[in-house]
Design an enzyme around this catalytic site. Sequence first.
Site, PDB file in Angstrom:
ATOM      1  N   GLU A 238      -8.542  -2.337   4.728  1.00 26.97           N
ATOM      2  CA  GLU A 238      -8.277  -2.242   3.286  1.00 26.97           C
ATOM      3  C   GLU A 238      -7.292  -3.318   2.827  1.00 26.97           C
ATOM      4  O   GLU A 238      -7.448  -3.886   1.753  1.00 26.97           O
ATOM      5  CB  GLU A 238      -7.739  -0.845   2.949  1.00 26.97           C
TER       6      GLU A 238
ATOM      7  N   ARG B 224      -6.943  18.916   4.369  1.00 26.79           N
ATOM      8  CA  ARG B 224      -7.570  19.313   3.097  1.00 26.79           C
ATOM      9  C   ARG B 224      -8.867  20.075   3.368  1.00 26.79           C
ATOM     10  O   ARG B 224      -9.607  19.727   4.288  1.00 26.79           O
ATOM     11  CB  ARG B 224      -7.900  18.069   2.267  1.00 26.79           C
TER      12      ARG B 224
ATOM     13  N   HIS C 167     -11.268   6.059  -1.830  1.00 26.71           N
ATOM     14  CA  HIS C 167     -11.552   5.226  -0.642  1.00 26.71           C
ATOM     15  C   HIS C 167     -12.478   4.064  -1.008  1.00 26.71           C
ATOM     16  O   HIS C 167     -13.164   3.509  -0.141  1.00 26.71           O
ATOM     17  CB  HIS C 167     -12.253   6.026   0.489  1.00 26.71           C
TER      18      HIS C 167
ATOM     19  N   ASN D  39       0.854  -1.178   0.000  1.00 23.52           N
ATOM     20  CA  ASN D  39       0.000   0.000   0.000  1.00 23.52           C
ATOM     21  C   ASN D  39       0.897   1.237   0.000  1.00 23.52           C
ATOM     22  O   ASN D  39       1.398   1.655   1.045  1.00 23.52           O
ATOM     23  CB  ASN D  39      -0.883  -0.060   1.260  1.00 23.52           C
TER      24      ASN D  39
ATOM     25  N   ARG E 296      -2.513  -1.716  -3.617  1.00 24.80           N
ATOM     26  CA  ARG E 296      -3.568  -0.701  -3.639  1.00 24.80           C
ATOM     27  C   ARG E 296      -3.124   0.370  -4.618  1.00 24.80           C
ATOM     28  O   ARG E 296      -2.102   1.012  -4.427  1.00 24.80           O
ATOM     29  CB  ARG E 296      -3.749  -0.096  -2.257  1.00 24.80           C
TER      30      ARG E 296
END
Length: 407
Positions: A392, A249, A188, A7, A99
């Site tokens: 994940e 963000r 996501h 990842n 990923r």
Amino acid sequence: MNILVLNAGSSSQKSCLYALKQNVLPSQPPEPLWEAQIDWTHQQGVAELKVKTTTGVVLKDELSSVSRVNLTLQMLETLWSRETQVLEKPQQIDIVGHRVVHGGEKFRSSTLVTPEVKAAIASLTELAPAHNPANLEGMEVVEQILGTELPQVAVFDTAFHTQMPLAAATYPGPYEWLNKGIRRYGFHGISHQYCAQQAAQLLGRELKHLRLITCHLGNGCSLAAIREGYSVDTTMGFTPLEGLMMGTRSGSVDPGILIHLMRQDNYTADELDQVLNKASGLKGISGISADMRQIMTALTEGNSRARLALEIYIHRLRSGIGAMLASLGGLDALIFTAGIGENSSDVRAAACESFEFLGLKLDPQKNIRSPEDRDIATANSKVRVLVIHTQEDWAIAQECWHLLHSN
Ligand code: ADP
């Protein structure tokens, strides 16, 4: 069967190894046999390596190299060498899952890595400049160690959203934007899809009969509206900057602000990128931190900017949930996941409060305990509320298993 998961982030590379007994896919996520992370943000030319194994061995090291490929190689070597060794030789790895942040419009599901797939991921670099090249480097490292015969799988963070209706995916700019690939992709996706599947299991119902809203609230935050197992709307867009307020963000802001800053203060594209991605959100408003725990602490000490940061966060979250609700036209379960979603009972309670008119009732005792993979609504709530620990890496490992067994 040994499944390695990679990842890659812009400034880190995480990895883990799942060892499945007799090739059987367990119904619940197992603990990885080995987990490693390499971080190169802290000091120029020095990377921090952390490795742990299920047997309790922990390794911390500082590696000096400027090459990410070389650092990733050194990280993977701890699988078959040093005190963290869990394999006799690298050839015991059966498959590797990556990923991949951006799959564009092309990749609608996970796929085996081929030279063509790598070229397509490279061609999407413009859309994910910090991530897609890092993913390709990870694939290269694996090829260096194990050759091109070992199956590698690309699992895309955008794939889950590729079935979104065109009206949800298209920006109301000029029509030509669509031809240029300027559209909502959403991110996501691996987490949203995993949570939806876990929710169906927890509720003992079929995904195809459920309307779900998944709230992935980590450093990056996004929502997905999921109907019959498909994402029909999401808050992140062309980039992971759109939508909810996040750690650093901004989420959605009036694009007119950007034009104003460019005209009045001569902001360049790089400066706008920096301010919107790194100096906004919880950090930008509070002036304290991007970390929700620190915002909460400052707030209890009476810090007014921390209070405002949290209030904006909640306001945006509620608005986002409302928008997803409208796209679904009803709701069976609201799901909270990732660092804030799984751990902050205050954020969950505040988000749910606005939706009591739906007959949604949170059980305060259950909520405060932040239980993993549990229903925290009252027995008579008309909408279930679930906390799901997102996994994940395990979702990527499952994709690898399915691809290997379907061929
Ligand atoms: P990433 O998106 O990088 O994977 P995480 O899912 O780990 O991030 O989420 C990080 C966020 O979770 C941070 O804002 C952190 O403050 C928040 N968080 C972690 N634990 C708690 C907690 N107990 N209470 C509130 N927020 C928490």
